[in-house]
Motif scaffolding. Structure first.
Motif, PDB file in Angstrom:
ATOM      1  N   VAL A   1       0.844  -1.210   0.000  1.00  0.00           N
ATOM      2  CA  VAL A   1       0.000   0.000   0.000  1.00  0.00           C
ATOM      3  C   VAL A   1       0.872   1.250   0.000  1.00  0.00           C
ATOM      4  O   VAL A   1       0.651   2.193  -0.769  1.00  0.00           O
ATOM      5  N   ILE A   2       1.867   1.262   0.878  1.00  0.00           N
ATOM      6  CA  ILE A   2       2.765   2.422   0.955  1.00  0.00           C
ATOM      7  C   ILE A   2       3.493   2.633  -0.373  1.00  0.00           C
ATOM      8  O   ILE A   2       3.620   3.759  -0.859  1.00  0.00           O
ATOM      9  N   SER A   3       3.937   1.543  -0.967  1.00  0.00           N
ATOM     10  CA  SER A   3       4.634   1.630  -2.253  1.00  0.00           C
ATOM     11  C   SER A   3       3.722   2.194  -3.338  1.00  0.00           C
ATOM     12  O   SER A   3       4.137   3.031  -4.142  1.00  0.00           O
TER      13      SER A   3
ATOM     14  N   GLU B   1      -9.271   7.442  -7.730  1.00  0.00           N
ATOM     15  CA  GLU B   1      -8.419   6.636  -8.604  1.00  0.00           C
ATOM     16  C   GLU B   1      -7.977   5.388  -7.856  1.00  0.00           C
ATOM     17  O   GLU B   1      -7.525   5.464  -6.719  1.00  0.00           O
ATOM     18  N   MET B   2      -8.141   4.235  -8.521  1.00  0.00           N
ATOM     19  CA  MET B   2      -7.787   2.974  -7.880  1.00  0.00           C
ATOM     20  C   MET B   2      -6.386   2.534  -8.301  1.00  0.00           C
ATOM     21  O   MET B   2      -6.020   2.619  -9.473  1.00  0.00           O
ATOM     22  N   LEU B   3      -5.617   2.082  -7.312  1.00  0.00           N
ATOM     23  CA  LEU B   3      -4.254   1.594  -7.544  1.00  0.00           C
ATOM     24  C   LEU B   3      -4.175   0.137  -7.101  1.00  0.00           C
ATOM     25  O   LEU B   3      -4.792  -0.249  -6.110  1.00  0.00           O
ATOM     26  N   GLU B   4      -3.434  -0.684  -7.829  1.00  0.00           N
ATOM     27  CA  GLU B   4      -3.191  -2.054  -7.389  1.00  0.00           C
ATOM     28  C   GLU B   4      -2.057  -2.042  -6.362  1.00  0.00           C
ATOM     29  O   GLU B   4      -1.056  -1.357  -6.539  1.00  0.00           O
ATOM     30  N   ALA B   5      -2.241  -2.821  -5.288  1.00  0.00           N
ATOM     31  CA  ALA B   5      -1.233  -2.888  -4.213  1.00  0.00           C
ATOM     32  C   ALA B   5      -1.082  -4.335  -3.785  1.00  0.00           C
ATOM     33  O   ALA B   5      -1.745  -4.799  -2.858  1.00  0.00           O
ATOM     34  N   GLY B   6      -0.221  -5.069  -4.495  1.00  0.00           N
ATOM     35  CA  GLY B   6      -0.058  -6.485  -4.190  1.00  0.00           C
ATOM     36  C   GLY B   6      -1.347  -7.222  -4.450  1.00  0.00           C
ATOM     37  O   GLY B   6      -1.905  -7.175  -5.559  1.00  0.00           O
TER      38      GLY B   6
ATOM     39  N   ILE C   1      -8.679   1.429   1.487  1.00  0.00           N
ATOM     40  CA  ILE C   1      -7.808   0.283   1.248  1.00  0.00           C
ATOM     41  C   ILE C   1      -8.625  -1.004   1.332  1.00  0.00           C
ATOM     42  O   ILE C   1      -9.357  -1.228   2.305  1.00  0.00           O
ATOM     43  N   TYR C   2      -8.489  -1.827   0.300  1.00  0.00           N
ATOM     44  CA  TYR C   2      -9.043  -3.177   0.364  1.00  0.00           C
ATOM     45  C   TYR C   2      -7.863  -4.130   0.519  1.00  0.00           C
ATOM     46  O   TYR C   2      -7.027  -4.267  -0.364  1.00  0.00           O
ATOM     47  N   GLY C   3      -7.796  -4.781   1.679  1.00  0.00           N
ATOM     48  CA  GLY C   3      -6.679  -5.661   1.993  1.00  0.00           C
ATOM     49  C   GLY C   3      -6.481  -5.683   3.495  1.00  0.00           C
ATOM     50  O   GLY C   3      -6.827  -4.709   4.191  1.00  0.00           O
ATOM     51  N   ASP C   4      -5.930  -6.769   4.012  1.00  0.00           N
ATOM     52  CA  ASP C   4      -5.774  -6.926   5.458  1.00  0.00           C
ATOM     53  C   ASP C   4      -4.512  -6.210   5.922  1.00  0.00           C
ATOM     54  O   ASP C   4      -3.398  -6.694   5.732  1.00  0.00           O
ATOM     55  N   ILE C   5      -4.701  -5.038   6.539  1.00  0.00           N
ATOM     56  CA  ILE C   5      -3.567  -4.254   7.041  1.00  0.00           C
ATOM     57  C   ILE C   5      -3.733  -3.975   8.528  1.00  0.00           C
ATOM     58  O   ILE C   5      -3.211  -2.982   9.055  1.00  0.00           O
TER      59      ILE C   5
ATOM     60  N   GLY D   1      -4.096  -6.463  -2.901  1.00  0.00           N
ATOM     61  CA  GLY D   1      -5.185  -5.563  -2.549  1.00  0.00           C
ATOM     62  C   GLY D   1      -5.289  -4.382  -3.491  1.00  0.00           C
ATOM     63  O   GLY D   1      -4.639  -4.324  -4.540  1.00  0.00           O
ATOM     64  N   PHE D   2      -6.148  -3.440  -3.102  1.00  0.00           N
ATOM     65  CA  PHE D   2      -6.370  -2.238  -3.914  1.00  0.00           C
ATOM     66  C   PHE D   2      -6.376  -1.019  -3.010  1.00  0.00           C
ATOM     67  O   PHE D   2      -6.721  -1.088  -1.834  1.00  0.00           O
ATOM     68  N   VAL D   3      -6.002   0.124  -3.587  1.00  0.00           N
ATOM     69  CA  VAL D   3      -6.022   1.402  -2.877  1.00  0.00           C
ATOM     70  C   VAL D   3      -6.819   2.388  -3.734  1.00  0.00           C
ATOM     71  O   VAL D   3      -6.584   2.494  -4.943  1.00  0.00           O
TER      72      VAL D   3
END
Length: 864
Positions: free
Chosen positions: A732-734, A851-856, A756-760, A858-860
């Protein structure tokens, strides 16, 4: 820590200090577990090349690793400075020939030349930061080693493993000495295949033989045909006349004749090859010696006496043509055996030589090889193939000047061998008296010394025993070792090109002397190639010397490059890898400066006091320590290096260190300080075997306690954390960092809202703080997206042959989006393309706000 890193100053400083402080001293009094290395002593035959430094660098990685694990490491250095290689170096350097000097005088010249090169060798080795114990340096010509080599001879002699015999031996005319099978290699040579007619002695008909060596005609003693050869077997029992020379030879049958080769009729000469020797012995043939020790034709060659073999070949071919005995000639390139030292084609001469028996114990030596742990395992196959291909016992005598003398005299009257007493050693029979006053067999008082010297491999094959200081105890009348803790040695490192030379002969000698294999692990390195993956050679002009590289790059960069290939694989010289090493040095230095500024102390923090992100970093560190340790133990240095660099650069520097910079401006910073300091210290230690100078410099700047190379290897702390959640948070940070960078936003620019969609779980605060997010929301469900085709690429190798000129029309239709996917096929430009003819590239397209970003995984979603 302040300022920039200056490798040229630091590397020289530490190389000198390690030697002065005896940092890598092997402590004979220590109770610590020993890790002993059977270092290959480089042959003193010229300048060191990258092959020497590459192999020693790999060995040094293991030496440093084991030392940091608390082992008492024995890492010696040796010079192999006896034998033909050192003699030829002396002749080349001084422009002389050994035959023009007394043995003593030439030996003095050789020792002097070798000492000059040995000084340079040690300087190069120290420059490359090899952690050798420089108080344990040996030379294979020194008296102690001469004694061990002569003891080896006597032990083998007394146990019936050696014999002296006058028989055909492999001979080098250039070096004027017998050599062993292992010292020959194949070379491609231009030659001609000659069909030569022999008249039958009875005067009815003739026979044609094919040969590449007509200069051996004066040495012809028989002609052979295969018993199953319908075309030629009827000739057996006849005699033939050797053209030009006129002597008659018998025509005999033998199954070793290759019927398909040439005319199927073969002449036997004494000697052209191994088969000639076998025929000579099996059929009790005459001996005609047409070539002498210097490769000159003898009186047996008649009018060709005094010519070199090349001169005689040309003259004999010319005379055969004039006599109409040369029926046909064909130019060819074929494989011949040459002496690996000088490249001269070998001959086979009947001479008296000393041999070590090998052929009767091939199976035993093969089983001994199976007891070793091979790294890589595939290299055992080379050892196995060498043993299976053995045809000769090991000839260990050499007709040279610079070498270790045989401890033998002979009775002039009856030929009885007189062996030196063990307590007498080392001896030189040319100067020393025999141990008896009269011959035990015939009572004669007339003796003559053995003038030959040992083959250099007869001594260098004893390096494990040289290191363990093998000796004869006259009181107990037993062989013993002054340093028994070193034997068997833990590691034998070497190149794959000398498995048949050094490794095999070491196994043979040590097995015969001690009854056990000489080492536990065998690490085989590949060759250093040029940038085009070709073998470096002076003739090609592509040799890169270590000194040349160090003029442009730091030593640590060269060490980094050396870890770039799997053990056993060849390593191409690549300046890109050297530059990558330089960049890593700068990254390590700058990151260390930042750590020193942010976390000048390491507070005592209990695990339950750690914040989640610090807990994650330490758990990630544990995972890295476990991986790197396991790879180092198994000689997988390239995997250890690559994982270490990746985690340090990507995880620690680019993510955790950046996050810590902001966190450490707060009030409660103990958790971050501890994790930062603990992680940095461990990374520094794991880098130490690879980057020996810069890690020592940083260690003293920050920690200042002894040498990093004698500190303990990092151990896992067992910190518990959810690594997957941490990885997701870093992704996510990246992604957010890339988002800001793409829009040329400062990294401290505030983002209004991030979903954030993803387990953080546990990492929300860290993400919010480091990426300056006002509102951070974790989504329970995946955002609605659509898979959208962004490009269709044709596979021209598959589609081209079928659609030919229509490819451009298909491409144009694709650019205009005039296409359709129909049941997995592509309908375009009136054609229906098969799935293997194209590739569809898709991506998630977000239709909602922001704007949606891919993060591993998950999504941001950024709403700014």
């Amino acid at each position: 820590m302040k300022g920039n890193y200056h490798p040229e100053e630091s590397e020289q400083k530490w190389s000198n200090r390690w030697v002065q402080n005896e940092t890598y001293f092997y402590d004979r009094e220590s109770d610590a577990e020993v890790f002993s290395i059977d270092t290959p002593p480089p042959t003193v035959s010229g300048n060191l090349h990258f092959g020497h430094t590459y192999g020693n660098t790999l060995t040094d990685f293991m030496a440093r690793f084991q030392r940091m694990r608390g082992k008492n490491v024995y890492f010696p250095f040796g010079h192999d400075d006896n034998g033909i290689a050192s003699e030829r170096l002396t002749e080349r350097e001084l422009g002389i020939e050994h035959q023009n000097f007394t043995r003593r005088k030439f030996q003095e010249k050789t020792r002097k030349i070798c000492e000059e090169y040995e000084e340079e060798f040690e300087e190069v080795m120290q420059t490359f930061a090899f952690s050798m114990d420089w108080s344990n340096v040996y030379k294979t010509i020194e008296p102690r080693v001469q004694k061990i080599s002569q003891l080896s001879f006597i032990d083998l002699y007394e146990n019936g493993r050696e014999y002296r015999e006058e028989a055909p031996a492999i001979w080098c005319p250039e070096c004027e000495t017998a050599i062993s099978q292992v010292e020959t290699e194949d070379a491609e040579k231009h030659s001609s295949f000659n069909d030569i007619e022999f008249e039958l002695a009875a005067g009815e008909g003739s026979v044609v033989i094919s040969t590449t060596r007509p200069e051996l005609l004066p040495a012809c003693v028989a002609i052979f045909v295969h018993p199953d050869d319908d075309a030629n077997s009827h000739l057996a029992g006849e005699d033939a006349v050797v053209p030009i020379f006129g002597h008659e030879v018998p025509i005999l049958k033998d199954e070793r004749v290759e019927m398909e080769k040439g005319t199927g009729v073969v002449m036997c000469c004494t000697f052209g090859d191994q088969t000639d020797i076998e025929w000579y012995q099996a059929h009790n043939l005459d001996l005609r010696v047409a070539i002498d020790e210097a490769g000159i034709m003898t009186d047996v060659a008649g009018e060709y006496e005094g010519m070199t073999t090349d001169e005689a070949r040309k003259a004999i071919i010319k005379d055969l043509q004039e006599a109409n005995n040369l029926l046909e000639q064909e130019d060819i390139t074929h494989t011949v055996q040459v002496h690996e030292r000088c490249g001269t084609g070998i001959e086979f001469l009947v001479t008296e030589q000393w041999y070590v028996k090998l052929l009767d114990k091939r199976e035993e030596y093969l089983e001994a090889g199976k007891e070793l742990d091979w790294y890589p395992e595939k290299m055992f196959t080379r050892y196995k193939h060498w043993i299976e291909g053995l045809q000769w016992d090991w000839c260990i005598s050499r007709q040279r000047d610079s070498g270790i003398p045989f401890p033998v005299w002979y009775c002039k009257d009856c030929g009885q061998e007189i062996i030196a007493e063990k307590e007498q050693l080392p001896v030189d029979p040319l100067q020393d008296e025999p141990p008896v006053d009269e011959c035990p067999d015939c009572s004669s008082q007339n003796f003559k010394p053995e003038e030959d010297v040992f083959d250099t491999w007869a001594t260098s094959s004893l390096t494990p025993l040289i290191n363990a200081d093998w000796d004869w105890d006259s009181e107990s009348e037993e062989y013993m070792m002054q340093r028994p803790g070193l034997y068997p040695m833990n590691l034998r490192p070497q190149g794959h090109d000398i498995i048949s030379f050094w490794l095999f002969h070491t196994v043979v000698k040590c097995l015969e002397h001690t009854g056990e294999v000489p080492f536990e692990d065998v690490m085989i390195n590949g060759m250093v190639l040029d940038e085009n993956r070709e073998k470096m050679s002076k003739s090609k002009g592509n040799v890169v010397l270590p000194q040349e590289v160090l003029e442009e790059y730091p030593v640590d960069a060269a060490r980094y490059w050396s870890a770039g290939s799997r053990v056993g694989d060849d390593l191409p010289f690549n300046e890109g890898d050297l530059e990558a090493g330089e960049k890593l040095l700068r990254k390590l230095w700058n990151a260390s400066k930042l750590v020193d500024r942010l976390a000048p102390r390491d507070p005592d923090v209990r695990e339950e006091e750690l914040e989640e992100i610090d807990r994650w970093m330490l758990a990630k560190l544990d995972e890295t320590i476990e991986y790197v340790t396991e790879k180092m133990e198994n000689y997988e240095f390239s995997k250890a290096r690559d994982r270490l660099r990746h985690v340090f650069w990507e995880t620690f520097c680019d993510n955790y260190l950046e996050i810590s910079k902001q966190r450490l401006e707060g009030e409660d910073i103990r958790s971050a300080e501890h994790a930062l300091r603990r992680s940095h210290r461990a990374f520094l230690k794991m880098f130490a075997p690879f980057l020996s100078h810069i890690t020592e410099e940083i260690w003293h700047e920050i920690y200042g306690e002894g040498s990093i190379h004698t500190s303990s290897w990092p151990e896992k702390e067992g910190v518990r954390a959810d690594l997957e959640k941490g990885e997701q948070a870093m992704d996510v940070i990246s992604a957010l960092r890339k988002y800001k960078s793409k829009r040329q936003m400062p990294l401290n620019k505030t983002l209004r809202k991030v979903q954030i969609y993803g387990d953080i779980e546990g990492f929300q605060a860290a993400i919010k703080d480091v990426m300056h997010v006002d509102t951070l929301e974790v989504l329970e469900e995946e955002p609605e997206t659509e898979q959208e085709v962004i490009e269709i690429k044709l596979d021209y190798e598959v589609a081209g042959p079928e659609y030919g000129n229509k490819v451009s029309e298909i491409e144009e239709a694709l650019e205009k989006n005039e296409w359709k996917i129909d049941a997995g096929r592509l309908r375009v430009a009136g054609e229906l393309l098969k799935p293997e003819m194209f590739e569809v590239e898709e991506e998630h397209r977000y239709k909602g706000e922001g704007e949606m970003l891919e993060a591993g995984d998950g999504f941001v979603i950024v709403k700014n």
